[in-house]
Scaffold this motif. Sequence first.
Motif, PDB file in Angstrom:
ATOM      1  N   GLY A 278       0.803  -1.217   0.000  1.00  0.00           N
ATOM      2  CA  GLY A 278       0.000   0.000   0.000  1.00  0.00           C
ATOM      3  C   GLY A 278       0.834   1.264   0.000  1.00  0.00           C
ATOM      4  N   ILE A 279       2.078   1.157   0.401  1.00  0.00           N
ATOM      5  CA  ILE A 279       2.991   2.303   0.357  1.00  0.00           C
ATOM      6  C   ILE A 279       3.760   2.339  -0.962  1.00  0.00           C
ATOM      7  CG2 ILE A 279       5.037   3.346   1.414  1.00  0.00           C
ATOM      8  CD1 ILE A 279       4.099   2.179   4.092  1.00  0.00           C
ATOM      9  N   VAL A 280       4.240   1.175  -1.391  1.00  0.00           N
ATOM     10  CA  VAL A 280       5.115   1.117  -2.552  1.00  0.00           C
ATOM     11  C   VAL A 280       4.357   1.435  -3.839  1.00  0.00           C
ATOM     12  CG1 VAL A 280       6.568  -0.386  -3.962  1.00  0.00           C
ATOM     13  CG2 VAL A 280       6.710  -0.489  -1.456  1.00  0.00           C
ATOM     14  N   TYR A 281       3.169   0.869  -4.022  1.00  0.00           N
ATOM     15  CA  TYR A 281       2.431   1.076  -5.278  1.00  0.00           C
ATOM     16  C   TYR A 281       2.127   2.553  -5.542  1.00  0.00           C
ATOM     17  CZ  TYR A 281       1.652  -3.508  -7.356  1.00  0.00           C
ATOM     18  OH  TYR A 281       1.817  -4.694  -8.034  1.00  0.00           O
ATOM     19  N   PRO A 282       1.500   3.291  -4.621  1.00  0.00           N
ATOM     20  CA  PRO A 282       1.274   4.719  -4.911  1.00  0.00           C
ATOM     21  C   PRO A 282       2.568   5.511  -5.026  1.00  0.00           C
ATOM     22  CG  PRO A 282       0.642   4.192  -2.659  1.00  0.00           C
ATOM     23  CD  PRO A 282       0.877   2.891  -3.336  1.00  0.00           C
ATOM     24  N   ALA A 283       3.603   5.098  -4.290  1.00  0.00           N
ATOM     25  CA  ALA A 283       4.888   5.798  -4.387  1.00  0.00           C
ATOM     26  C   ALA A 283       5.471   5.644  -5.786  1.00  0.00           C
ATOM     27  CB  ALA A 283       5.857   5.267  -3.334  1.00  0.00           C
ATOM     28  N   VAL A 284       5.369   4.446  -6.357  1.00  0.00           N
ATOM     29  CA  VAL A 284       5.881   4.218  -7.717  1.00  0.00           C
ATOM     30  C   VAL A 284       5.080   5.020  -8.728  1.00  0.00           C
ATOM     31  CG1 VAL A 284       6.192   2.489  -9.522  1.00  0.00           C
ATOM     32  CG2 VAL A 284       6.838   1.957  -7.165  1.00  0.00           C
ATOM     33  N   VAL A 285       3.757   5.053  -8.568  1.00  0.00           N
ATOM     34  CA  VAL A 285       2.916   5.829  -9.484  1.00  0.00           C
ATOM     35  C   VAL A 285       3.288   7.310  -9.430  1.00  0.00           C
ATOM     36  CG1 VAL A 285       0.564   6.618  -9.938  1.00  0.00           C
ATOM     37  CG2 VAL A 285       0.989   4.212  -9.448  1.00  0.00           C
ATOM     38  N   LEU A 286       3.370   7.866  -8.229  1.00  0.00           N
ATOM     39  CA  LEU A 286       3.729   9.280  -8.084  1.00  0.00           C
ATOM     40  C   LEU A 286       5.142   9.543  -8.595  1.00  0.00           C
ATOM     41  CD1 LEU A 286       2.218  10.034  -4.555  1.00  0.00           C
ATOM     42  CD2 LEU A 286       1.312  10.711  -6.782  1.00  0.00           C
ATOM     43  N   GLY A 287       6.055   8.595  -8.359  1.00  0.00           N
ATOM     44  CA  GLY A 287       7.416   8.755  -8.849  1.00  0.00           C
ATOM     45  C   GLY A 287       7.486   8.774 -10.362  1.00  0.00           C
ATOM     46  N   LEU A 288       6.710   7.911 -11.010  1.00  0.00           N
ATOM     47  CA  LEU A 288       6.691   7.888 -12.479  1.00  0.00           C
ATOM     48  C   LEU A 288       6.086   9.168 -13.047  1.00  0.00           C
ATOM     49  CD1 LEU A 288       5.670   4.189 -13.219  1.00  0.00           C
ATOM     50  CD2 LEU A 288       7.857   5.273 -13.725  1.00  0.00           C
ATOM     51  N   ILE A 289       5.044   9.664 -12.415  1.00  0.00           N
ATOM     52  CA  ILE A 289       4.420  10.897 -12.896  1.00  0.00           C
ATOM     53  C   ILE A 289       5.385  12.075 -12.741  1.00  0.00           C
ATOM     54  CG2 ILE A 289       2.572  12.554 -12.454  1.00  0.00           C
ATOM     55  CD1 ILE A 289       0.819  10.154 -11.640  1.00  0.00           C
ATOM     56  N   ALA A 290       5.977  12.203 -11.550  1.00  0.00           N
ATOM     57  CA  ALA A 290       6.935  13.291 -11.321  1.00  0.00           C
ATOM     58  C   ALA A 290       8.167  13.129 -12.196  1.00  0.00           C
ATOM     59  CB  ALA A 290       7.337  13.331  -9.846  1.00  0.00           C
ATOM     60  N   GLY A 291       8.632  11.896 -12.360  1.00  0.00           N
ATOM     61  CA  GLY A 291       9.789  11.655 -13.210  1.00  0.00           C
ATOM     62  C   GLY A 291       9.521  11.969 -14.666  1.00  0.00           C
ATOM     63  N   SER A 292       8.306  11.653 -15.139  1.00  0.00           N
ATOM     64  CA  SER A 292       7.942  11.971 -16.523  1.00  0.00           C
ATOM     65  C   SER A 292       7.963  13.476 -16.748  1.00  0.00           C
ATOM     66  CB  SER A 292       6.557  11.408 -16.848  1.00  0.00           C
ATOM     67  OG  SER A 292       6.535  10.008 -16.755  1.00  0.00           O
ATOM     68  N   HIS A 293       7.410  14.216 -15.801  1.00  0.00           N
ATOM     69  CA  HIS A 293       7.421  15.687 -15.928  1.00  0.00           C
ATOM     70  C   HIS A 293       8.856  16.215 -15.929  1.00  0.00           C
ATOM     71  CE1 HIS A 293       7.047  19.899 -14.599  1.00  0.00           C
ATOM     72  NE2 HIS A 293       5.913  19.880 -15.280  1.00  0.00           N
ATOM     73  N   ALA A 294       9.693  15.684 -15.034  1.00  0.00           N
ATOM     74  CA  ALA A 294      11.080  16.145 -14.962  1.00  0.00           C
ATOM     75  C   ALA A 294      11.842  15.811 -16.243  1.00  0.00           C
ATOM     76  CB  ALA A 294      11.774  15.509 -13.757  1.00  0.00           C
ATOM     77  N   LEU A 295      11.608  14.642 -16.807  1.00  0.00           N
ATOM     78  CA  LEU A 295      12.287  14.261 -18.048  1.00  0.00           C
ATOM     79  C   LEU A 295      11.841  15.126 -19.220  1.00  0.00           C
ATOM     80  CD1 LEU A 295      12.297  10.354 -17.745  1.00  0.00           C
ATOM     81  CD2 LEU A 295      14.278  11.889 -17.627  1.00  0.00           C
ATOM     82  N   LEU A 296      10.568  15.483 -19.251  1.00  0.00           N
ATOM     83  CA  LEU A 296      10.097  16.382 -20.303  1.00  0.00           C
ATOM     84  C   LEU A 296      10.736  17.759 -20.168  1.00  0.00           C
ATOM     85  CD1 LEU A 296       6.308  15.441 -20.422  1.00  0.00           C
ATOM     86  CD2 LEU A 296       7.975  15.097 -22.251  1.00  0.00           C
ATOM     87  N   MET A 297      10.843  18.254 -18.942  1.00  0.00           N
ATOM     88  CA  MET A 297      11.507  19.532 -18.724  1.00  0.00           C
ATOM     89  C   MET A 297      12.967  19.467 -19.171  1.00  0.00           C
ATOM     90  SD  MET A 297       9.430  21.815 -17.419  1.00  0.00           S
ATOM     91  CE  MET A 297      10.512  22.954 -16.551  1.00  0.00           C
ATOM     92  N   ARG A 298      13.617  18.382 -18.867  1.00  0.00           N
ATOM     93  CA  ARG A 298      15.016  18.212 -19.259  1.00  0.00           C
ATOM     94  C   ARG A 298      15.149  18.119 -20.778  1.00  0.00           C
ATOM     95  NH1 ARG A 298      19.767  16.299 -16.921  1.00  0.00           N
ATOM     96  NH2 ARG A 298      21.157  15.186 -18.344  1.00  0.00           N
ATOM     97  N   ARG A 299      14.236  17.409 -21.399  1.00  0.00           N
ATOM     98  CA  ARG A 299      14.267  17.258 -22.853  1.00  0.00           C
ATOM     99  C   ARG A 299      14.152  18.606 -23.556  1.00  0.00           C
ATOM    100  NH1 ARG A 299      15.930  15.955 -27.679  1.00  0.00           N
ATOM    101  NH2 ARG A 299      14.306  15.458 -29.193  1.00  0.00           N
ATOM    102  N   TYR A 300      13.239  19.427 -23.108  1.00  0.00           N
ATOM    103  CA  TYR A 300      13.039  20.699 -23.782  1.00  0.00           C
ATOM    104  C   TYR A 300      14.098  21.729 -23.410  1.00  0.00           C
ATOM    105  CZ  TYR A 300       8.782  19.036 -25.840  1.00  0.00           C
ATOM    106  OH  TYR A 300       7.895  18.312 -26.586  1.00  0.00           O
ATOM    107  N   ARG A 301      14.740  21.568 -22.289  1.00  0.00           N
ATOM    108  CA  ARG A 301      15.907  22.401 -22.000  1.00  0.00           C
ATOM    109  C   ARG A 301      17.074  22.014 -22.893  1.00  0.00           C
ATOM    110  NH1 ARG A 301      16.287  21.543 -16.913  1.00  0.00           N
ATOM    111  NH2 ARG A 301      17.870  19.928 -16.940  1.00  0.00           N
TER     112      ARG A 301
END
Length: 305
Positions: A278-301
């Motif tokens: 119950g801790i790991v599953y939502p943490a992975v989901v939130l991590g993937l969402i935040a990581g996707s946003h960060a990677l997009l920011m990095r890509r466009y920079r």
Amino acid sequence: MPPESTAPTADPSADPTRIHNIGYRRYDGPRLGRSYARLSLFSQSLRGAYGLGRSAKSKVLPMLLLAVMCLPAGIIVSVAVATDMKELPLEYTRYAIYLQAVIGLYLAAQAPQSVSRDLRFRTVPLYFSRPIERVDYVAAKYAAMASALFLLTAAPLVVLYAGALLAKLDFADQTKGFGQGLASVAVLSVLFAGIGLVVAALTPRRGFGVAAVIAVMTISYGAVSTVQAIAWEQGNEQAIGWLGLFSPVTLVDGVQSLFLGADSAFPGGEGPSGVLAGIVYPAVVLGLIAGSHALLMRRYRKVGL
């Protein structure tokens, strides 16, 4: 006496040095600012995800996939009304999981359309002639893709819910299931949108982007499902739940079985369980969402935006 010579009179219309007042003046109207530009980019991207404002050819695939998503719901509703069923044969939370191939195909078609063309034709700098920054561009594209996926996945749930009420099924149970289904597809939409946009933004070639998104979504799900089936055959039920962390589809399945009371589609119905899951599953989901946003920011920079 000879007549006096007179100088020829110049034709004023033939003078190339005339100055014309073409009415240039400063713009003194309202300046809508950065938020309006961000909202406009979001709206344009969301409309483009369904081919609106584009050619008729661009509307065919997204509208066809939307119809394919809604068709099974319409059939289920028709059968439920005609046979006086006491409950729907398919849970709201399971609908998107069963049709994940259609969702993946839509994502593969529209994520590259949203970002790859801007990279290929170098049109992104035009957006920055307006009061908009890199974070606004990424946020607008991300929100538009997630909203488009939510419309795709929520529409059949609305059909199911309306049909259940027409069939006079229990209102409280159907409303609860409908709410759980909407929460499930909301998580799916945000997660899938981030992954799809990151993969599509890696290449300016739309064809490569389509193939890459299909590969990421299909191969990961197929590999995880196969290993889960092997674990089930070997009697290792505990491993089945943890293996679900390695595919977007099974990750959403695990989250909804943990928090929304849904039956798991894992082999044997052995979804994740326990406090740690119950801790790991939502943490992975939130991590993937935040990581996707960060990677997009990095890509466009990286591409100078």
